[in-house]
Enzyme design. Structure first.
Site, PDB file in Angstrom:
ATOM      1  N   TYR A 187     -25.933   6.909  16.583  1.00 52.28           N
ATOM      2  CA  TYR A 187     -27.026   7.408  15.741  1.00 52.28           C
ATOM      3  C   TYR A 187     -27.656   6.300  14.888  1.00 52.28           C
ATOM      4  O   TYR A 187     -26.934   5.451  14.358  1.00 52.28           O
ATOM      5  CB  TYR A 187     -26.510   8.509  14.797  1.00 52.28           C
ATOM      6  CG  TYR A 187     -27.609   9.021  13.908  1.00 52.28           C
ATOM      7  CD1 TYR A 187     -28.554   9.913  14.400  1.00 52.28           C
ATOM      8  CD2 TYR A 187     -27.759   8.556  12.598  1.00 52.28           C
ATOM      9  CE1 TYR A 187     -29.598  10.345  13.608  1.00 52.28           C
ATOM     10  CE2 TYR A 187     -28.802   8.986  11.807  1.00 52.28           C
ATOM     11  CZ  TYR A 187     -29.721   9.886  12.319  1.00 52.28           C
ATOM     12  OH  TYR A 187     -30.769  10.306  11.548  1.00 52.28           O
ATOM     13  N   TRP A 220     -31.753   4.481  13.278  1.00 50.70           N
ATOM     14  CA  TRP A 220     -33.212   4.360  13.351  1.00 50.70           C
ATOM     15  C   TRP A 220     -33.702   3.178  14.173  1.00 50.70           C
ATOM     16  O   TRP A 220     -34.879   3.081  14.460  1.00 50.70           O
ATOM     17  CB  TRP A 220     -33.794   4.332  11.941  1.00 50.70           C
ATOM     18  CG  TRP A 220     -34.115   5.705  11.441  1.00 50.70           C
ATOM     19  CD1 TRP A 220     -33.249   6.761  11.375  1.00 50.70           C
ATOM     20  CD2 TRP A 220     -35.383   6.176  10.963  1.00 50.70           C
ATOM     21  NE1 TRP A 220     -33.899   7.861  10.864  1.00 50.70           N
ATOM     22  CE2 TRP A 220     -35.210   7.528  10.596  1.00 50.70           C
ATOM     23  CE3 TRP A 220     -36.630   5.592  10.777  1.00 50.70           C
ATOM     24  CZ2 TRP A 220     -36.250   8.310  10.073  1.00 50.70           C
ATOM     25  CZ3 TRP A 220     -37.655   6.367  10.247  1.00 50.70           C
ATOM     26  CH2 TRP A 220     -37.464   7.706   9.918  1.00 50.70           C
TER      27      TRP A 220
HETATM   28  N1  LIG Z   1     -38.682   4.416   1.383  1.00 56.20           N
HETATM   29  C1  LIG Z   1     -37.954   5.128   2.247  1.00 56.20           C
HETATM   30  N2  LIG Z   1     -38.422   6.308   2.687  1.00 56.20           N
HETATM   31  C2  LIG Z   1     -37.671   7.052   3.546  1.00 56.20           C
HETATM   32  C3  LIG Z   1     -36.425   6.606   4.028  1.00 56.20           C
HETATM   33  C4  LIG Z   1     -35.959   5.345   3.543  1.00 56.20           C
HETATM   34  O1  LIG Z   1     -34.869   4.879   3.893  1.00 56.20           O
HETATM   35  N3  LIG Z   1     -36.738   4.644   2.664  1.00 56.20           N
HETATM   36  N4  LIG Z   1     -35.699   7.381   4.909  1.00 56.20           N
HETATM   37  C5  LIG Z   1     -36.399   8.442   5.643  1.00 56.20           C
HETATM   38  C6  LIG Z   1     -35.472   9.434   6.195  1.00 56.20           C
HETATM   39  S1  LIG Z   1     -34.507   8.960   7.519  1.00 56.20           S
HETATM   40  C7  LIG Z   1     -35.409  10.719   5.753  1.00 56.20           C
HETATM   41  S2  LIG Z   1     -34.387  11.826   6.548  1.00 56.20           S
HETATM   42  C8  LIG Z   1     -36.220  11.185   4.641  1.00 56.20           C
HETATM   43  C9  LIG Z   1     -35.426  12.050   3.675  1.00 56.20           C
HETATM   44  O2  LIG Z   1     -36.282  12.686   2.781  1.00 56.20           O
HETATM   45  P1  LIG Z   1     -35.627  13.492   1.563  1.00 56.20           P
HETATM   46  O3  LIG Z   1     -34.455  14.236   2.049  1.00 56.20           O
HETATM   47  O4  LIG Z   1     -36.699  14.244   0.905  1.00 56.20           O
HETATM   48  O5  LIG Z   1     -35.201  12.242   0.635  1.00 56.20           O
HETATM   49  P2  LIG Z   1     -34.207  12.054  -0.572  1.00 56.20           P
HETATM   50  O6  LIG Z   1     -34.656  10.804  -1.245  1.00 56.20           O
HETATM   51  O7  LIG Z   1     -32.798  12.106  -0.108  1.00 56.20           O
HETATM   52  O8  LIG Z   1     -34.395  13.309  -1.521  1.00 56.20           O
HETATM   53  C10 LIG Z   1     -35.634  13.656  -2.111  1.00 56.20           C
HETATM   54  C11 LIG Z   1     -35.408  14.208  -3.480  1.00 56.20           C
HETATM   55  O9  LIG Z   1     -34.633  15.386  -3.443  1.00 56.20           O
HETATM   56  C12 LIG Z   1     -34.125  15.592  -4.753  1.00 56.20           C
HETATM   57  N5  LIG Z   1     -32.906  16.385  -4.714  1.00 56.20           N
HETATM   58  C13 LIG Z   1     -31.650  15.973  -4.429  1.00 56.20           C
HETATM   59  N6  LIG Z   1     -30.792  17.015  -4.511  1.00 56.20           N
HETATM   60  C14 LIG Z   1     -31.534  18.095  -4.848  1.00 56.20           C
HETATM   61  C15 LIG Z   1     -31.235  19.472  -5.079  1.00 56.20           C
HETATM   62  O10 LIG Z   1     -30.100  19.920  -4.973  1.00 56.20           O
HETATM   63  N7  LIG Z   1     -32.263  20.295  -5.404  1.00 56.20           N
HETATM   64  C16 LIG Z   1     -33.543  19.846  -5.513  1.00 56.20           C
HETATM   65  N8  LIG Z   1     -34.491  20.721  -5.799  1.00 56.20           N
HETATM   66  N9  LIG Z   1     -33.851  18.555  -5.311  1.00 56.20           N
HETATM   67  C17 LIG Z   1     -32.869  17.690  -4.972  1.00 56.20           C
HETATM   68  C18 LIG Z   1     -33.865  14.225  -5.318  1.00 56.20           C
HETATM   69  O11 LIG Z   1     -34.346  14.188  -6.660  1.00 56.20           O
HETATM   70  C19 LIG Z   1     -34.612  13.300  -4.384  1.00 56.20           C
HETATM   71  O12 LIG Z   1     -35.460  12.402  -5.060  1.00 56.20           O
HETATM   72  O13 LIG Z   1     -36.733  10.066   3.924  1.00 56.20           O
HETATM   73  C20 LIG Z   1     -37.415   9.156   4.772  1.00 56.20           C
HETATM   74  N10 LIG Z   1     -38.171   8.251   3.947  1.00 56.20           N
HETATM   75  N1  LIG Z   2     -25.489   9.092   0.716  1.00 57.20           N
HETATM   76  C1  LIG Z   2     -26.450   9.247   1.616  1.00 57.20           C
HETATM   77  N2  LIG Z   2     -26.284   8.777   2.864  1.00 57.20           N
HETATM   78  C2  LIG Z   2     -27.250   8.943   3.785  1.00 57.20           C
HETATM   79  C3  LIG Z   2     -28.452   9.603   3.457  1.00 57.20           C
HETATM   80  C4  LIG Z   2     -28.608  10.103   2.127  1.00 57.20           C
HETATM   81  O1  LIG Z   2     -29.637  10.712   1.773  1.00 57.20           O
HETATM   82  N3  LIG Z   2     -27.595   9.884   1.235  1.00 57.20           N
HETATM   83  N4  LIG Z   2     -29.425   9.762   4.401  1.00 57.20           N
HETATM   84  C5  LIG Z   2     -28.996   9.797   5.793  1.00 57.20           C
HETATM   85  C6  LIG Z   2     -30.140   9.727   6.695  1.00 57.20           C
HETATM   86  S1  LIG Z   2     -31.354  10.921   6.455  1.00 57.20           S
HETATM   87  C7  LIG Z   2     -30.243   8.823   7.697  1.00 57.20           C
HETATM   88  S2  LIG Z   2     -31.527   8.982   8.827  1.00 57.20           S
HETATM   89  C8  LIG Z   2     -29.236   7.764   7.887  1.00 57.20           C
HETATM   90  C9  LIG Z   2     -29.840   6.422   8.368  1.00 57.20           C
HETATM   91  O2  LIG Z   2     -28.850   5.641   8.928  1.00 57.20           O
HETATM   92  P1  LIG Z   2     -29.182   4.501  10.010  1.00 57.20           P
HETATM   93  O3  LIG Z   2     -30.368   4.878  10.825  1.00 57.20           O
HETATM   94  O4  LIG Z   2     -27.924   4.193  10.731  1.00 57.20           O
HETATM   95  O5  LIG Z   2     -29.574   3.293   9.054  1.00 57.20           O
HETATM   96  P2  LIG Z   2     -30.402   1.967   9.373  1.00 57.20           P
HETATM   97  O6  LIG Z   2     -30.072   1.013   8.283  1.00 57.20           O
HETATM   98  O7  LIG Z   2     -31.825   2.289   9.579  1.00 57.20           O
HETATM   99  O8  LIG Z   2     -29.719   1.446  10.717  1.00 57.20           O
HETATM  100  C10 LIG Z   2     -30.418   1.026  11.837  1.00 57.20           C
HETATM  101  C11 LIG Z   2     -29.732  -0.201  12.404  1.00 57.20           C
HETATM  102  O9  LIG Z   2     -30.412  -0.586  13.599  1.00 57.20           O
HETATM  103  C12 LIG Z   2     -30.513  -2.005  13.627  1.00 57.20           C
HETATM  104  N5  LIG Z   2     -31.608  -2.395  14.520  1.00 57.20           N
HETATM  105  C13 LIG Z   2     -32.924  -2.501  14.249  1.00 57.20           C
HETATM  106  N6  LIG Z   2     -33.598  -2.902  15.338  1.00 57.20           N
HETATM  107  C14 LIG Z   2     -32.688  -3.045  16.325  1.00 57.20           C
HETATM  108  C15 LIG Z   2     -32.772  -3.407  17.697  1.00 57.20           C
HETATM  109  O10 LIG Z   2     -33.821  -3.690  18.229  1.00 57.20           O
HETATM  110  N7  LIG Z   2     -31.624  -3.419  18.417  1.00 57.20           N
HETATM  111  C16 LIG Z   2     -30.433  -3.108  17.864  1.00 57.20           C
HETATM  112  N8  LIG Z   2     -29.361  -3.126  18.646  1.00 57.20           N
HETATM  113  N9  LIG Z   2     -30.320  -2.754  16.575  1.00 57.20           N
HETATM  114  C17 LIG Z   2     -31.429  -2.722  15.824  1.00 57.20           C
HETATM  115  C18 LIG Z   2     -30.745  -2.376  12.194  1.00 57.20           C
HETATM  116  O11 LIG Z   2     -30.467  -3.742  11.968  1.00 57.20           O
HETATM  117  C19 LIG Z   2     -29.805  -1.415  11.467  1.00 57.20           C
HETATM  118  O12 LIG Z   2     -28.533  -1.985  11.297  1.00 57.20           O
HETATM  119  O13 LIG Z   2     -28.517   7.561   6.662  1.00 57.20           O
HETATM  120  C20 LIG Z   2     -27.930   8.762   6.174  1.00 57.20           C
HETATM  121  N10 LIG Z   2     -27.067   8.463   5.051  1.00 57.20           N
HETATM  122 MO   LIG Z   3     -33.037  10.557   7.960  1.00 59.28          MO
END
Ligand SMILES: Nc1nc2c(c(=O)[nH]1)N[C@H]1C(S)=C(S)[C@@H](COP(=O)(O)OP(=O)(O)OC[C@H]3O[C@@H](n4cnc5c(=O)[nH]c(N)nc54)[C@H](O)[C@@H]3O)O[C@H]1N2
Ligand SMILES: Nc1nc2c(c(=O)[nH]1)N[C@H]1C(S)=C(S)[C@@H](COP(=O)(O)OP(=O)(O)OC[C@H]3O[C@@H](n4cnc5c(=O)[nH]c(N)nc54)[C@H](O)[C@@H]3O)O[C@H]1N2
Ligand SMILES: [Mo]
Length: 758
Positions: free
Chosen positions: A107, A109
């Site tokens: 899993y 990105w």
């Molecule tokens: N810059 C940036 N943007 C991203 C990403 C990133 O790594 N960097 N990751 C992307 C990915 S993979 C995903 S899945 C999305 C996730 O998108 P979200 O799930 O929306 O992102 P979060 O920042 O985890 O949470 C958003 C807000 O939810 C609020 N929150 C937390 N717990 C609760 C709760 O119990 N109740 C309520 N009402 N609010 C709560 C927090 O204040 C938080 O700021 O973001 C994406 N966007």
């Molecule tokens: N506590 C907490 N934990 C969370 C979350 C949270 O809200 N709170 N959010 C969760 C969510 S929504 C998500 S989506 C996950 C994200 O978790 P991940 O998607 O596992 O996080 P990334 O750091 O984006 O990891 C992508 C990896 O791919 C590698 N990569 C990039 N390009 C290439 C390529 O061309 N080839 C190869 N082989 N590798 C490459 C990058 O260097 C990086 O190490 O984290 C989750 N974890």
């Molecule tokens: Mo995510």
């Protein structure tokens, strides 16, 4: 004269110059470029972080030991040797244990390019040699991925594809009630790439048109300028039940809508009114749980019932214990208002969570690398990886079925970072030592790469040509290489082709095509699907020269469930009832204590309602400066740190109560782990919460007999448990911590330097 471009999950860029003069300029179509891209080039040039040559863990080479600690010693070997050894190991595992012993859910990105998508390449390769155990759903929204098919008969993808368009919201919505806000921070990214960022523009237009916003969130910053209901985290379900109670009690529920379009609303009403359990879910009841006043709850209920209202839920709400409940309760509440299926109102899931949610995209089904057929049918719910590693054969439930965990002997990751994304990382750190072999393909020495036996260095997306083809975006990009390949790094494709050769599957894997031939092949397959969508694509060489073409959005705004609501007999939902299941018979059959058959308030495993005086709720939100752990080694993320540590944010009162001031180094701790962070202060948050964004590279060091992550990786503190026996999603947002000043010498960071080599 053409123009060169490249693309990433956080934006698309025009390329200019070479070497030290290389510059990336956001494309003209991007109204609001992300700051994340500013750290991209420096991250890929960070030679301390990049993996230069294939590396094998010394302990594996010498004794086949499993001692995969974060500071293992590696030996660099030539590519041929590494691939020979890995092929031999693969054959051994398959011959002895079968392909069921390979876990390659992998899993993550990875990159935005379509061809060099690491997981697609890995799956194609492994399917060619008999398959692998895969993973289901995502860390983003697993609970929703499992729940939506039960309650609306549609996949989350289908729901997202139909999401009511921003233009419709801007025109018709009077009251936007945002659970978890609508954040420009998270709207920076789009899985598979983007040529625009428009969420803030749309929110601006809607507000200029008179739309009022209520931000139900622990952070005011989740929707600046909105009315703020500073809810206690993890308690949204209780608040929503009370809103439902007030609406039922005031006779404001749309009974016709409930009868015509929903199933089981009576069971829900019985529960909400307390007829069955003697506990009416009143505003006073909820106020105690949510820390929002009963008056505010009643006022909001009345206002929602008399306005054209959109109930929006962020994904974060379901990355929490019993995450299924809040999003389901919100759907039930929207049904009670009777505005589902109407322009600009009803129910929305994920507005602002990423760029494209709410864009009326054409959804052209662009081709991808064919992955072939996986002969192994076993899988795990993605966030249950530590459970699987710890206890092969153990039973668990998922989506209404009983299952057992496979016995993973070989674990393979390409394009993801479990030692970023998983919860309770010290537990994973222990479980990770059970398999016989771990293979990681990445371009950088992530915490996961440092815990592998075979580390295979890949090129970064800036070092190769590729195609950005995202069906949710309004542009296609020919990605041109911007810099030379780093050291001995190879494309994922080239690495796997080399392995396929050794496994005797080279022809099937490569089809005899070079990268350029693959890109041409994918482009040829784009033409017919484009034609169906009424688009004419240029020839490959013209596309490569121009670099970017537009795919105009649908002219018509989308409205979620519009067809169903317009004519429920002609367009029933694919549930058994043909309606929205507010009570789900299938979930009732599953008989799960942690996922009842209608939206229900259940106490989370940890929450402020059962916390000690000095505990804070931990918000491990997405980072502003990077994508997860990607680019943490780049200039933009590094510049944001305090003495090299990730920054946590507290309310000034909470800091003062602990004798802390801005800029201090603090220790965050609980029973699961501890980490260091630099302290910032903000009064735009609940005083009983602390924010520590995800993504600092894990750097576990033993200090005075205790393991502490000295860089500030939040996942040493989170809980590794499923949302419920239904969804089994992660519960990252459910955790309590204590914070105190770090008064010992500041340990040096190790993770910013290369590992040790023999
Ligand atoms: N810059 C940036 N943007 C991203 C990403 C990133 O790594 N960097 N990751 C992307 C990915 S993979 C995903 S899945 C999305 C996730 O998108 P979200 O799930 O929306 O992102 P979060 O920042 O985890 O949470 C958003 C807000 O939810 C609020 N929150 C937390 N717990 C609760 C709760 O119990 N109740 C309520 N009402 N609010 C709560 C927090 O204040 C938080 O700021 O973001 C994406 N966007
Ligand atoms: N506590 C907490 N934990 C969370 C979350 C949270 O809200 N709170 N959010 C969760 C969510 S929504 C998500 S989506 C996950 C994200 O978790 P991940 O998607 O596992 O996080 P990334 O750091 O984006 O990891 C992508 C990896 O791919 C590698 N990569 C990039 N390009 C290439 C390529 O061309 N080839 C190869 N082989 N590798 C490459 C990058 O260097 C990086 O190490 O984290 C989750 N974890
Ligand atoms: Mo995510």
């Amino acid at each position: 004269m053409g123009q060169k471009y490249t693309a990433a999950h956080w934006g698309s860029y025009r390329l200019a110059g070479e070497g030290e003069d290389l510059s990336l300029t956001p494309v003209d179509t991007d109204l609001n470029p992300s700051r994340i891209g500013r750290g991209w080039v420096s991250a890929m040039r960070n030679s301390d972080a990049r993996i230069a040559r294939p590396s094998i863990r010394e302990g594996w080479l010498k004794h086949r030991d499993h001692d995969r600690s974060g500071d293992a010693v590696f030996r660099e070997v030539p590519w041929d040797e590494a691939l020979d050894m890995l092929a031999e190991e693969l054959r051994r595992v398959i011959d002895t244990h079968g392909n069921e012993a390979i876990y390659a859910g992998s899993y993550g990105w990875a990159s935005a390019g379509r061809f060099h998508h690491a997981q697609s390449q890995l799956r194609r390769f492994l399917n060619g040699i008999g398959g692998y155990v895969s993973s289901r759903d995502t860390y983003s929204h697993a609970a929703a991925e499992v729940l939506f098919p039960f309650v609306v008969g549609m996949s989350l993808n289908a729901v997202q594809d139909q999401t009511t368009s921003w233009s419709s919201v801007a025109e018709h919505c009077e009251l936007f009630v945002a659970f978890g806000g609508v954040s420009a921070r998270t709207a920076q990214v789009s899985s598979a790439g983007t040529t625009t960022h428009e969420v803030e523009t749309w929110m601006g237009r809607a507000r200029a048109n008179g739309m009022a916003c209520v931000n139900v969130s622990p952070l005011a910053t989740d929707l600046p300028g909105a009315e703020w209901l500073a809810i206690r985290p993890g308690t949204d379900t209780a608040l929503i039940l009370a809103l439902a109670h007030e609406i039922f009690a005031a006779g404001l529920a749309d009974r016709d809508f409930l009868a015509r379009y929903t199933h089981g609303a009576d069971r829900f009403e019985t529960y909400v009114m307390g007829t069955d359990d003697g506990l009416p879910k009143t505003a006073e009841w909820a106020a105690q749980i949510c820390d929002v006043s009963a008056e505010a709850i009643r006022a909001l209920a009345a206002r929602m019932a008399k306005s054209r209202t959109m109930i929006a839920v962020t994904w974060s709400l379901q990355r929490a214990d019993h995450g299924e409940q809040a999003m389901w309760a919100a759907l039930a509440l929207a049904a009670m208002l009777g505005q589902i299926g109407q322009p600009g109102t009803g129910y929305g899931f994920g507005y602002g969570c990423t760029t494209p949610v709410g864009r009326p995209a054409r959804l052209v089904p662009w081709p991808s690398v064919p992955q072939g057929q996986n002969r192994v049918t076993d899988f795990i719910p993605v966030a249950r990886v530590a459970d699987m590693l710890e206890a092969p054969g153990a039973p668990y439930t998922y989506a209404g079925t009983d299952r057992t965990y496979p016995d993973a002997r070989l674990v393979w990751w390409a394009g993801g970072n479990p030692f970023h994304h998983h919860q309770d990382l010290q537990r994973l750190d222990a479980a990770w030592r059970r398999p016989e072999t771990v293979v990681v393909m990445d371009h950088s020495w992530t915490a996961t790469a440092r815990r592998a036996d075979f580390v295979l260095p890949t090129t970064s997306p800036l070092e190769r040509d590729d195609l950005m083809l995202n069906r949710r975006d309004a542009g296609l990009i020919y990605m041109s290489a911007a810099m030379p390949q780093f050291a001995e790094a190879r494309d994922d494709y080239a690495i796997l082709a080399g392995l396929a050769e050794r496994m005797g599957t080279a022809d099937a894997f490569t089809k005899g095509r070079s990268v350029d031939e693959w890109l041409r092949h994918l482009w040829e397959r784009c033409a017919p699907v484009a034609k169906v969508a009424g688009l004419d694509l240029p020839a490959f060489d013209d596309f490569r020269r121009e670099g970017m073409i537009r795919v105009p959005d649908e002219e018509q705004a989308k409205v979620l469930f519009a067809d169903f609501v317009a004519d429920p007999e002609a367009h029933p939902l694919p549930t058994e009832s043909g309606k929205i299941d507010i009570f789900s018979p299938k979930i009732a059959d599953a008989d799960l204590p942690d996922c009842p058959a209608h939206p229900t308030w259940l106490e989370p495993v940890e929450w402020l309602g059962a916390a000690a005086e000095d505990e804070l709720h931990l918000l491990s939100i997405q980072p502003d400066t990077r994508l997860h752990a990607q680019l943490d080694q780049g200039s933009e993320a590094l510049a944001s740190k305090i003495e090299g540590r990730e920054v946590c944010t507290m309310h000034p009162d909470a800091a003062a109560a602990r004798g802390l001031t801005a800029g201090d180094i603090v220790l965050l701790e609980n029973a699961r782990g501890a980490c260091l962070a630099g302290l910032a202060l903000s009064d735009q948050m609940r005083p009983d919460c602390v924010i520590l964004p995800t993504g600092a590279w894990l750097d576990l060091q033993e200090i005075d007999g205790r393991m502490i992550c000295v860089s500030g990786n939040v996942n040493v503190l989170t809980i590794d448990k499923g949302t419920s026996g239904l969804g089994q999603g992660n519960i990252a947002h459910t955790a309590l911590v204590r914070v105190r000043k770090w008064d010992k010498p500041l340990p040096e960071l190790r993770v910013t330097k290369p590992p040790r080599f023999a």
